[in-house]
Design an enzyme around this catalytic site. Structure first.
Site, short mmCIF file in Angstrom:
data_model
loop_
_atom_site.label_atom_id
_atom_site.label_comp_id
_atom_site.label_asym_id
_atom_site.label_seq_id
_atom_site.Cartn_x
_atom_site.Cartn_y
_atom_site.Cartn_z
N ASN A 260 0.88 -1.17 0.14
CA ASN A 260 0.12 0.02 0.04
C ASN A 260 0.89 1.26 0.10
O ASN A 260 0.49 2.46 -0.55
CB ASN A 260 -1.20 0.13 1.25
CG ASN A 260 -0.40 -0.16 2.36
OD1 ASN A 260 0.68 -0.28 2.69
ND2 ASN A 260 -1.26 0.35 3.45
N GLU B 299 4.30 -4.55 12.03
CA GLU B 299 3.46 -3.23 11.82
C GLU B 299 2.29 -3.99 11.21
O GLU B 299 2.54 -4.11 9.75
CB GLU B 299 4.38 -2.11 10.99
CG GLU B 299 5.58 -1.76 11.58
CD GLU B 299 5.39 -1.13 12.64
OE1 GLU B 299 4.43 -0.20 12.65
OE2 GLU B 299 6.17 -0.94 13.44
N CYS C 240 -3.10 1.73 6.79
CA CYS C 240 -3.46 1.10 7.99
C CYS C 240 -3.99 1.85 9.01
O CYS C 240 -4.55 1.48 10.02
CB CYS C 240 -2.08 0.42 8.34
SG CYS C 240 -0.89 1.86 8.48
P1 NAD Z 1 0.16 -9.47 3.54
O1 NAD Z 1 0.44 -9.84 4.80
O2 NAD Z 1 -0.78 -9.84 2.47
O3 NAD Z 1 1.67 -9.17 2.54
C1 NAD Z 1 2.61 -8.61 3.11
C2 NAD Z 1 4.05 -9.10 2.59
O4 NAD Z 1 4.19 -10.35 3.45
C3 NAD Z 1 4.08 -9.48 0.96
O5 NAD Z 1 5.34 -9.14 0.69
C4 NAD Z 1 3.91 -10.76 1.06
O6 NAD Z 1 4.35 -11.40 0.13
C5 NAD Z 1 4.57 -11.37 2.32
N1 NAD Z 1 4.04 -12.64 2.77
C6 NAD Z 1 2.75 -13.21 2.60
N2 NAD Z 1 2.66 -14.39 3.28
C7 NAD Z 1 3.81 -14.84 3.70
C8 NAD Z 1 4.24 -15.68 4.46
N3 NAD Z 1 3.70 -16.74 4.71
N4 NAD Z 1 5.56 -15.82 4.76
C9 NAD Z 1 6.43 -14.45 4.58
N5 NAD Z 1 5.82 -13.54 3.89
C10 NAD Z 1 4.90 -13.41 3.51
O7 NAD Z 1 -0.27 -7.89 3.58
P2 NAD Z 1 -0.66 -6.85 2.33
O8 NAD Z 1 -2.03 -7.22 1.87
O9 NAD Z 1 0.56 -6.40 1.42
O10 NAD Z 1 -0.79 -5.28 3.15
C11 NAD Z 1 -1.94 -4.97 3.82
C12 NAD Z 1 -2.13 -4.98 5.20
O11 NAD Z 1 -0.78 -4.36 5.65
C13 NAD Z 1 -3.12 -4.25 5.96
O12 NAD Z 1 -3.61 -5.25 7.03
C14 NAD Z 1 -2.30 -2.94 6.49
O13 NAD Z 1 -3.20 -2.40 7.59
C15 NAD Z 1 -1.18 -3.36 6.90
N6 NAD Z 1 -0.32 -2.32 6.83
C16 NAD Z 1 0.22 -1.87 8.23
C17 NAD Z 1 1.07 -0.76 8.20
C18 NAD Z 1 1.51 -0.42 9.67
O14 NAD Z 1 2.39 0.36 9.72
N7 NAD Z 1 0.93 -0.82 10.69
C19 NAD Z 1 1.37 -0.09 7.24
C20 NAD Z 1 0.94 -0.45 5.82
C21 NAD Z 1 0.14 -1.58 5.71
#
Ligand code: NAD
Length: 492
Positions: free
Chosen positions: A165, A263, A297
């Site tokens: 995002n 995060e 987020c």
């Molecule tokens: P996601 O968890 O689907 O993916 C994030 C990353 O994790 C990607 O690079 C993905 O390839 C990797 N990943 C997926 N499965 C994995 C596994 N089994 N092992 C290791 N890595 C794996 O998240 P997303 O859809 O990319 O992002 C959206 C989410 O991120 C929302 O929930 C949002 O709230 C959160 N977010 C939080 C913050 C914060 O600062 N707290 C900031 C931005 C986004």
């Protein structure tokens, strides 16, 4: 390893899609035999391909980062900071091109994409400024003739696993504090939005940053992400993404007792009291809900408004939501919103609204997938009559949908806001200083915004409670997440 010469091109997307390569140990290398297609969510057009890297590439990247780390740590911090400044200068040189990539692969509107790129360069410079301020402590000993030091040292090798995002900014949020404190890093971008990271690696390769200090490995989470998270050569995993993945990564890290910094998601409440400036509240909540098409987020995900001003606030919000301009940001200027990032995201939003309807809420505005050709667009949506039991008030929607619940008091609003799995950000709109201060004392969240939209500053500390995460990012406290302490007792 297969060295190739890649340069980012401003016309990258108008010519044949590029096959990008991982960046490991200062060279561009293949990632196995499989590739992942990356498309524009507003049009479905193929933009390029990245390697679906296997575990052997992750091994090579971690090994390179381990080899490079001791010499990198030995450099004076100010010299490490100077390398960071060269990287931020490269970003500024290519700021339009980088924004264009983010627009096309993530669907971000032009203004916000440019803010993301410029903020990223500023963030790197901000972290570089810490070079002369990384401090240990001198402690008072219980023994005679003893000096006690608490040194602050790098963790070692960091793995940064990124979401889609704010894909470009998140590279810097992991890389800059890691590098200035003496760590080396392996970054895995999201497979949804990786091209900006590959182009970033190409720009970084034009600087004289020593090989192995920054490495980039792309691929699916289940393969390269898991290989990184479970790798014994990693000393800190800093992950931004969903709660489910964060929890899984923590389990993988547990096998090696690797430190994690998580995060995760949010369900930010916005509380509007009867004495609030309703014009300000409506505009700020609207901005916060449609920014990045609701995929942030810390976006306002649920509203608690005092009953006496409920109808007035809803009327003002409706004016804003009805005027939302959305479409394909790669061809349309001055939009509030682009598409959702992928079909799964669109379906999730549609399902959340259908569930709210079936659980008794009223869809006041919007409430369906928008009719816009190939684009993954959802109509800006207002839901009224929401109650605490409804999923729409509990689960992260991550789309342009605003559910609103009427409450009878600040007490009730605070209790409902706190009754959540998430604890990232919160906001309150009021002209009563006492109410605002009470809310900031009693809201159990990492951040509270008073009379403004949710958007954190680089010198703050962005940290979630409950399932929103462990540890945090930004500012001094975020910097120190990338360090360990070392107590030294000197008898002399
Ligand atoms: P996601 O968890 O689907 O993916 C994030 C990353 O994790 C990607 O690079 C993905 O390839 C990797 N990943 C997926 N499965 C994995 C596994 N089994 N092992 C290791 N890595 C794996 O998240 P997303 O859809 O990319 O992002 C959206 C989410 O991120 C929302 O929930 C949002 O709230 C959160 N977010 C939080 C913050 C914060 O600062 N707290 C900031 C931005 C986004």
């Amino acid at each position: 390893m297969n060295m190739i010469n890649l340069r980012p091109r401003a016309d990258a997307f108008s010519s044949a899609p590029t096959n990008y390569r991982n960046y490991v140990d200062g060279a561009f290398v293949d990632g196995g035999t499989e590739w992942i297609d990356v498309s524009n969510p507003a049009t479905g057009t193929l933009l390029g391909r990245i390697p679906d890297s296997d575990a052997s590439v992750v091994d090579a990247a971690v090994a390179a980062a381990r080899r490079a780390q001791p010499a990198w740590e030995k450099l004076p911090a100010i010299e490490r900071a100077n390398y960071l400044r060269k990287i931020s200068a490269k970003i500024r040189e290519h700021r339009l091109e980088l924004a264009d990539i983010i627009i096309r692969e993530q669907g971000k509107v032009r203004g916000l994409a440019q803010v993301e790129v410029d903020f990223t360069a500023d963030y790197i410079d901000y972290m570089a400024e810490w070079a002369r301020r990384i401090e240990g402590e001198v402690l008072t000993s219980d023994r005679p003739n003893e000096t006690m030091l608490l040194l602050r040292k790098p963790v070692g090798v960091v793995a940064g696993i990124l979401p889609w995002n704010f894909p470009f900014f998140l590279i810097a949020r992991k890389m800059a504090p890691a590098l200035v404190t003496g760590n080396t890093i392996v970054i895995k971008p999201s497979e949804e939005t990786p091209i900006n990271a590959y182009v970033f690696a190409e720009l970084l390769a034009e600087t004289d940053l020593p090989a192995g200090v920054f490495n980039l490995v792309g691929g699916h989470g289940r393969v390269s992400g898991e290989a990184l998270a479970s790798h014994p050569g990693i000393d800190l995993i800093t992950f931004t993404g969903s709660v489910a993945t964060g929890s899984h990564i923590m389990q993988l890290a547990g096998k090696n007792l690797t430190k994690v910094n998580l995060e995760l998601g949010g369900k930010a409440p916005a509380i509007v009291l009867a004495d609030a400036d309703l014009d300000l509240a409506a505009k700020a909540i609207f901005d916060s809900r449609v920014i990045n098409t609701g995929q942030v987020c810390n976006c306002a995900e649920r509203v608690y408004v005092e009953r006496s001003v409920h109808d007035a606030l809803v009327a003002k919000l409706k004016v804003h939501f009805e005027a939302t301009r959305y479409g394909d940001p790669s061809v349309e200027a001055d939009l509030h919103m682009g598409p959702l990032v992928n079909k799964a995201g669109l379906d999730k939003v549609a399902h959340a609204v259908e569930t709210a309807r079936s659980q008794g809420a009223t869809v006041l505005l919007g409430g369906k997938i928008a009719d816009k050709g190939q684009g993954l667009h959802y109509e800006p949506t207002i839901i009224t009559g929401a109650t605490a039991e409804m999923d729409i008030m509990k689960r992260e929607t991550f789309g342009p949908v605003l559910p609103i619940q009427a409450v009878d008091s600040l007490d009730e609003a605070i209790a409902l806001a706190n009754d959540s799995d998430y604890g990232l950000t919160s906001s309150i709109y009021t002209s009563n200083l006492n109410a605002a201060m009470r809310a900031s004392r009693e809201l159990k969240f990492g951040e509270t915004y008073i009379n403004r939209e949710n958007f954190e500053a680089m010198q703050g500390f962005h940290a979630g409670r409950r399932k929103s995460g462990i540890g945090g990012a930004d500012g001094k406290h975020g910097l120190y997440e990338f360090t360990v302490t070392h107590a030294v007792y000197i008898q002399s």
